[in-house]
Design a protein around this motif. Structure first.
Motif, PDB file in Angstrom:
ATOM      1  N   PRO A 167      27.403  -0.419  60.573  1.00  0.00           N
ATOM      2  CA  PRO A 167      28.619  -1.016  60.002  1.00  0.00           C
ATOM      3  C   PRO A 167      28.576  -2.538  60.099  1.00  0.00           C
ATOM      4  CG  PRO A 167      29.149   0.784  61.518  1.00  0.00           C
ATOM      5  CD  PRO A 167      27.699   0.461  61.719  1.00  0.00           C
ATOM      6  N   ILE A 168      28.912  -3.199  59.018  1.00  0.00           N
ATOM      7  CA  ILE A 168      28.949  -4.655  58.968  1.00  0.00           C
ATOM      8  C   ILE A 168      30.188  -5.088  58.188  1.00  0.00           C
ATOM      9  CG2 ILE A 168      26.429  -4.871  59.066  1.00  0.00           C
ATOM     10  CD1 ILE A 168      26.485  -5.477  56.044  1.00  0.00           C
ATOM     11  N   VAL A 169      30.484  -6.382  58.210  1.00  0.00           N
ATOM     12  CA  VAL A 169      31.542  -6.939  57.376  1.00  0.00           C
ATOM     13  C   VAL A 169      30.850  -7.484  56.132  1.00  0.00           C
ATOM     14  CG1 VAL A 169      33.574  -8.432  57.328  1.00  0.00           C
ATOM     15  CG2 VAL A 169      32.725  -7.558  59.513  1.00  0.00           C
ATOM     16  N   GLY A 170      30.392  -6.562  55.286  1.00  0.00           N
ATOM     17  CA  GLY A 170      29.497  -6.903  54.194  1.00  0.00           C
ATOM     18  C   GLY A 170      30.161  -7.666  53.069  1.00  0.00           C
ATOM     19  N   ARG A 171      29.398  -8.573  52.470  1.00  0.00           N
ATOM     20  CA  ARG A 171      29.876  -9.347  51.326  1.00  0.00           C
ATOM     21  C   ARG A 171      28.771  -9.411  50.244  1.00  0.00           C
ATOM     22  NH1 ARG A 171      33.872  -8.134  53.633  1.00  0.00           N
ATOM     23  NH2 ARG A 171      35.550  -9.485  54.356  1.00  0.00           N
ATOM     24  N   GLY A 172      27.879 -10.367  50.296  1.00  0.00           N
ATOM     25  CA  GLY A 172      26.866 -10.514  49.267  1.00  0.00           C
ATOM     26  C   GLY A 172      25.633  -9.679  49.535  1.00  0.00           C
ATOM     27  N   SER A 173      24.795  -9.522  48.492  1.00  0.00           N
ATOM     28  CA  SER A 173      23.535  -8.796  48.642  1.00  0.00           C
ATOM     29  C   SER A 173      22.551  -9.263  47.579  1.00  0.00           C
ATOM     30  CB  SER A 173      23.752  -7.289  48.530  1.00  0.00           C
ATOM     31  OG  SER A 173      24.366  -6.933  47.305  1.00  0.00           O
ATOM     32  N   ALA A 174      21.278  -9.184  47.907  1.00  0.00           N
ATOM     33  CA  ALA A 174      20.216  -9.549  46.965  1.00  0.00           C
ATOM     34  C   ALA A 174      18.960  -8.794  47.348  1.00  0.00           C
ATOM     35  CB  ALA A 174      19.962 -11.059  46.987  1.00  0.00           C
ATOM     36  N   VAL A 175      18.041  -8.613  46.381  1.00  0.00           N
ATOM     37  CA  VAL A 175      16.805  -7.887  46.626  1.00  0.00           C
ATOM     38  C   VAL A 175      15.594  -8.705  46.194  1.00  0.00           C
ATOM     39  CG1 VAL A 175      17.839  -5.600  46.479  1.00  0.00           C
ATOM     40  CG2 VAL A 175      16.983  -6.674  44.405  1.00  0.00           C
ATOM     41  N   ALA A 176      14.486  -8.461  46.884  1.00  0.00           N
ATOM     42  CA  ALA A 176      13.194  -9.068  46.556  1.00  0.00           C
ATOM     43  C   ALA A 176      12.127  -8.350  47.364  1.00  0.00           C
ATOM     44  CB  ALA A 176      13.184 -10.565  46.878  1.00  0.00           C
ATOM     45  N   ASP A 177      10.899  -8.411  46.886  1.00  0.00           N
ATOM     46  CA  ASP A 177       9.768  -7.875  47.641  1.00  0.00           C
ATOM     47  C   ASP A 177       9.257  -8.997  48.539  1.00  0.00           C
ATOM     48  OD1 ASP A 177       7.550  -6.633  48.656  1.00  0.00           O
ATOM     49  OD2 ASP A 177       6.460  -6.540  46.749  1.00  0.00           O
ATOM     50  N   VAL A 178       9.831  -9.114  49.732  1.00  0.00           N
ATOM     51  CA  VAL A 178       9.529 -10.265  50.579  1.00  0.00           C
ATOM     52  C   VAL A 178       8.188 -10.136  51.284  1.00  0.00           C
ATOM     53  CG1 VAL A 178      11.980 -10.715  50.927  1.00  0.00           C
ATOM     54  CG2 VAL A 178      10.733  -9.386  52.629  1.00  0.00           C
ATOM     55  N   ASP A 179       7.698  -8.895  51.479  1.00  0.00           N
ATOM     56  CA  ASP A 179       6.461  -8.717  52.240  1.00  0.00           C
ATOM     57  C   ASP A 179       5.297  -8.268  51.373  1.00  0.00           C
ATOM     58  OD1 ASP A 179       7.580  -6.287  51.703  1.00  0.00           O
ATOM     59  OD2 ASP A 179       7.516  -5.532  53.758  1.00  0.00           O
ATOM     60  N   ASP A 180       5.471  -8.308  50.054  1.00  0.00           N
ATOM     61  CA  ASP A 180       4.386  -8.074  49.100  1.00  0.00           C
ATOM     62  C   ASP A 180       3.757  -6.690  49.261  1.00  0.00           C
ATOM     63  OD1 ASP A 180       2.839  -8.868  46.938  1.00  0.00           O
ATOM     64  OD2 ASP A 180       1.220  -9.635  48.195  1.00  0.00           O
ATOM     65  N   ASP A 181       4.613  -5.680  49.468  1.00  0.00           N
ATOM     66  CA  ASP A 181       4.090  -4.318  49.575  1.00  0.00           C
ATOM     67  C   ASP A 181       4.525  -3.445  48.402  1.00  0.00           C
ATOM     68  OD1 ASP A 181       6.761  -3.961  50.139  1.00  0.00           O
ATOM     69  OD2 ASP A 181       6.443  -2.797  51.977  1.00  0.00           O
ATOM     70  N   GLY A 182       5.215  -4.034  47.424  1.00  0.00           N
ATOM     71  CA  GLY A 182       5.544  -3.317  46.208  1.00  0.00           C
ATOM     72  C   GLY A 182       6.927  -2.736  46.123  1.00  0.00           C
ATOM     73  N   ASP A 183       7.629  -2.600  47.257  1.00  0.00           N
ATOM     74  CA  ASP A 183       9.006  -2.121  47.185  1.00  0.00           C
ATOM     75  C   ASP A 183       9.974  -3.267  47.480  1.00  0.00           C
ATOM     76  OD1 ASP A 183       8.981  -2.361  49.999  1.00  0.00           O
ATOM     77  OD2 ASP A 183       8.452  -0.264  50.256  1.00  0.00           O
ATOM     78  N   LEU A 184      11.249  -3.030  47.190  1.00  0.00           N
ATOM     79  CA  LEU A 184      12.249  -4.093  47.272  1.00  0.00           C
ATOM     80  C   LEU A 184      12.990  -4.055  48.599  1.00  0.00           C
ATOM     81  CD1 LEU A 184      13.701  -4.011  43.644  1.00  0.00           C
ATOM     82  CD2 LEU A 184      12.162  -5.710  44.655  1.00  0.00           C
ATOM     83  N   ASP A 185      13.035  -5.214  49.251  1.00  0.00           N
ATOM     84  CA  ASP A 185      13.764  -5.401  50.492  1.00  0.00           C
ATOM     85  C   ASP A 185      15.133  -6.011  50.169  1.00  0.00           C
ATOM     86  OD1 ASP A 185      11.295  -4.724  52.087  1.00  0.00           O
ATOM     87  OD2 ASP A 185      10.605  -6.522  51.031  1.00  0.00           O
ATOM     88  N   VAL A 186      16.030  -5.997  51.144  1.00  0.00           N
ATOM     89  CA  VAL A 186      17.427  -6.332  50.892  1.00  0.00           C
ATOM     90  C   VAL A 186      17.920  -7.343  51.917  1.00  0.00           C
ATOM     91  CG1 VAL A 186      19.775  -5.412  50.708  1.00  0.00           C
ATOM     92  CG2 VAL A 186      17.839  -4.001  49.980  1.00  0.00           C
ATOM     93  N   VAL A 187      18.699  -8.323  51.456  1.00  0.00           N
ATOM     94  CA  VAL A 187      19.440  -9.182  52.370  1.00  0.00           C
ATOM     95  C   VAL A 187      20.925  -8.945  52.134  1.00  0.00           C
ATOM     96  CG1 VAL A 187      19.560 -11.231  50.854  1.00  0.00           C
ATOM     97  CG2 VAL A 187      19.672 -11.502  53.339  1.00  0.00           C
ATOM     98  N   LEU A 188      21.670  -8.836  53.236  1.00  0.00           N
ATOM     99  CA  LEU A 188      23.114  -8.639  53.190  1.00  0.00           C
ATOM    100  C   LEU A 188      23.783  -9.797  53.917  1.00  0.00           C
ATOM    101  CD1 LEU A 188      23.239  -4.857  54.269  1.00  0.00           C
ATOM    102  CD2 LEU A 188      22.922  -5.794  51.967  1.00  0.00           C
TER     103      LEU A 188
END
Length: 615
Positions: free
Chosen positions: A488-509
């Motif tokens: 559980p978090i006090v969530g607001r924004g979110s974005a995705v990118a493949d930050v570690d170059d392994d082909g799937d998408l990671d998330v920042v909240l």
């Protein structure tokens, strides 16, 4: 739960007229039913505005829509919190000191983008600051830029890049507005906004010269770089939220029984007009908000209607001109249809995206768009306030006609209780279908004491796209199998990118008043993938607004190059395709922003591909 408001001292033009709240329902009722409805509304208004000391406290009984029975299970995935491990130590500061001022609870956004042209996504986290009436600390809060080493480890580059700036920031937009090959930044704020030109990895504040600061008493929220006039360079659209000041906030004095002063919804704040800035191609912008037709007024009061929190730029009818869907909070959503002559027509009601499924204006927050069914029908997902299910508008075989199918698609019932901000469509398990992530969190830290169904911290929700042939389009992912995404978090924004170059998408909240969270996607499906980056000619070097279509395994996936997504945030510009078990691609083509179509020889899978115009 009861709500007490002090309204008598508020000027009439600061209050929201009732007609915009009920007009969607009025479209569906007969004249007789409308009379009855008005009578009921009158009774409700009397009930809400009765003297508080005469009103006993009540427990509200809420009914939820029936959940669609699931006939398939979502695949498991482990999102792992790697924030500290990755070197990110950002904590959002909202300036809260007990006055409960509305901007403090609305949070700010994030952006994944390659600021140094080393072909990996870096991360900007927008911060807010102290209020002018406060006594700031010796080291004021600053926004933070983190440089990616290519493997998912980040170094704080805020000072070195010139972005260690202080302002009451809310949102960020990414775009190479001057066409020099380096991506620039616009940061929206409570107060004047800021434009930073990227001078080969070092940012320069060019706000004054560019003419995009906006009014000092405005509250800007989400923003987007788009080429609305198809002249080859990026223009700038800026959402503005409500007419706000500390004085107005304190006069409205929103309260929760048993708690006292609290953060509240913007029902009684006046709306505002968004900004549209035309890029003149010489480093300056011209405010064309009036002549472009984006200023919508309430016909009864002549005051602005919009209370905009998010924008989804997309060519809705594929006529070659970018349209803009606006998520408005407590008033009808707007759809600005681009007429191709420099003007827009607001068609949200006419096209069916203005209201929720029951004809009501919702507390709309974040937004995203995509062809999640892998057909010609476009979908819009909009996160709404607590006890309002997420909206999922789908075109009905006609790009000018939409219906909210959230319940039938399996999202309505599970999302109803949550207060949702960031909403993203992305393929988390690489099976070739867009899934939906929504980031949740309440406005008020003590909400649970007056509404047992609500908590301040809320888990995010991930909806797996089951594809055709099932009883529902989306299946909620069991949070016990989602790793740290369930925290559980006090969530607001979110974005995705493949930050570690392994082909799937990671998330920042992002959270309001708390640390940002970087979640690494550790899915192990063995599915294939392709990441595509476009390089265009002229001013719009990243081809924002272009479409990429990929055919594999008998399916056609459609993706738009559009970083502006979710709530106040930007995802990476590279376009991501999951391919499932398909080890080959049958066809790939690009529709560039000017409408020209370029077929591309089918590439090998599991790679980052750069497509240059004409090659």
């Amino acid at each position: 739960m009861t709500q007490d408001r002090q309204r008598d001292s508020i000027p009439e033009d600061e209050l929201v007229p009732a007609d915009d709240r009920i007009i969607g329902s009025a479209l569906k009722w007969s004249a007789l039913a409308l009379v009855v409805l008005v009578a009921v509304i009158g009774a409700v208004v009397w009930w809400v505005r009765r003297p508080a000391e005469e009103a006993p406290e009540q427990t509200l009984e809420r009914s939820a829509p029936a959940a669609v029975e699931t006939d398939v299970e979502a695949p498991t995935v482990a999102f792992v919190d790697v924030t500290a491990e990755a070197g990110i130590d950002f904590v959002h500061f909202n300036g809260a000191e007990g006055d409960k001022l509305l901007p403090e609870t609305m949070g700010s956004g994030a952006a994944f983008f390659d600021y140094d042209n080393d072909e990996d996504p870096d991360l900007l986290l927008v911060n807010s600051t102290y209020w002018p009436h406060s006594t700031p600390a010796p080291e004021p809060p600053r926004s933070a830029l983190y440089r990616n080493d290519g493997g998912g480890r980040f170094t704080d580059a805020s000072s070195a890049s010139g972005l260690a700036t202080t302002l009451y920031g809310t949102a960020v937009a990414v775009g190479d507005y001057d066409g020099d090959g380096w991506r620039d930044l616009f940061i929206a704020a409570v107060g004047e906004n800021r434009l930073f030109r990227n001078d080969r990895g070092r940012f320069t504040d060019v706000t004054a010269a560019a003419g995009v600061a906006g009014a000092p008493d405005e509250w800007s929220s989400s923003s987007a770089f788009v080429d609305y006039d198809n002249d080859g360079d990026l223009d700038l659209f800026v959402c503005n939220y409500v007419r706000w000041s500390k004085e107005i906030d304190l006069q409205l004095d929103y309260r929760l029984t048993g708690v006292g002063r609290a953060y509240g919804p913007p029902l009684n704040y006046q709306g505002t007009f968004p900004y549209l800035y035309r890029n003149e191609g010489d480093g300056t912008f011209t405010d064309v908000s009036v002549e472009s037709g984006i200023q919508v007024r309430n016909p009864a009061t002549d005051v602005p209607v919009a209370k905009a929190l998010a924008v989804a730029p997309v060519d809705v009818d594929r006529d070659g001109w970018i349209d803009l869907l606006i998520a408005n909070d407590t008033v009808r959503n707007f759809l600005y249809h681009n007429l191709g002559d420099g003007t827009f027509e607001e068609v949200g009601e006419l096209w069916g995206v203005a209201y929720g499924r029951n004809g009501e204006a919702t507390g709309a927050m974040g937004i995203d768009a995509g062809h999640y069914r892998n057909d010609a029908d476009l979908g819009f997902a909009i996160g709404n306030f607590a006890n309002e299910m997420t909206s999922l508008y789908i075109s009905q075989g006609d790009p000018t006609f939409y219906a909210d199918e959230a319940i039938g698609e399996g999202i309505g019932a599970p999302s109803r209780l949550m207060l949702s901000f960031g909403v993203l469509m992305f393929d988390y398990d690489l099976d070739g279908r867009l899934d939906i992530l929504q980031v949740n969190g309440h406005l008020e830290s003590e909400i649970n004491s007056v509404d047992p169904s609500q908590t301040y911290e809320q888990p995010s929700q991930l909806f797996w796209n089951a594809g055709p042939g099932h009883r529902q389009g989306f299946v909620p992912v069991d949070l016990t199998t989602a790793g740290d995404l369930a925290l559980p978090i006090v969530g607001r924004g979110s974005a995705v990118a493949d930050v570690d170059d392994d082909g799937d998408l990671d998330v920042v909240l992002t959270q309001t008043g708390r640390r940002a969270v970087l979640l690494r996607n550790d899915q192990e499906s063995s599915h294939h993938w392709l990441l595509v980056r476009l390089e265009d000619l002229g001013g719009n070097r990243d081809a924002i607004g272009a479409w990429i279509e990929l055919e594999a395994g008998g399916l056609t996936q459609r993706r738009q190059v559009m970083p502006t997504r979710s709530y106040q945030s930007q995802s990476e510009l590279d376009v991501h395709f999951g391919l499932g078990g398909n080890a080959t691609i049958d066809a790939l083509r690009v529709t560039w922003p000017d409408g020209s179509v370029q077929p591309v020889d089918p590439p090998a899978v599991d790679q980052r591909l750069v497509i240059r115009r004409g090659e």
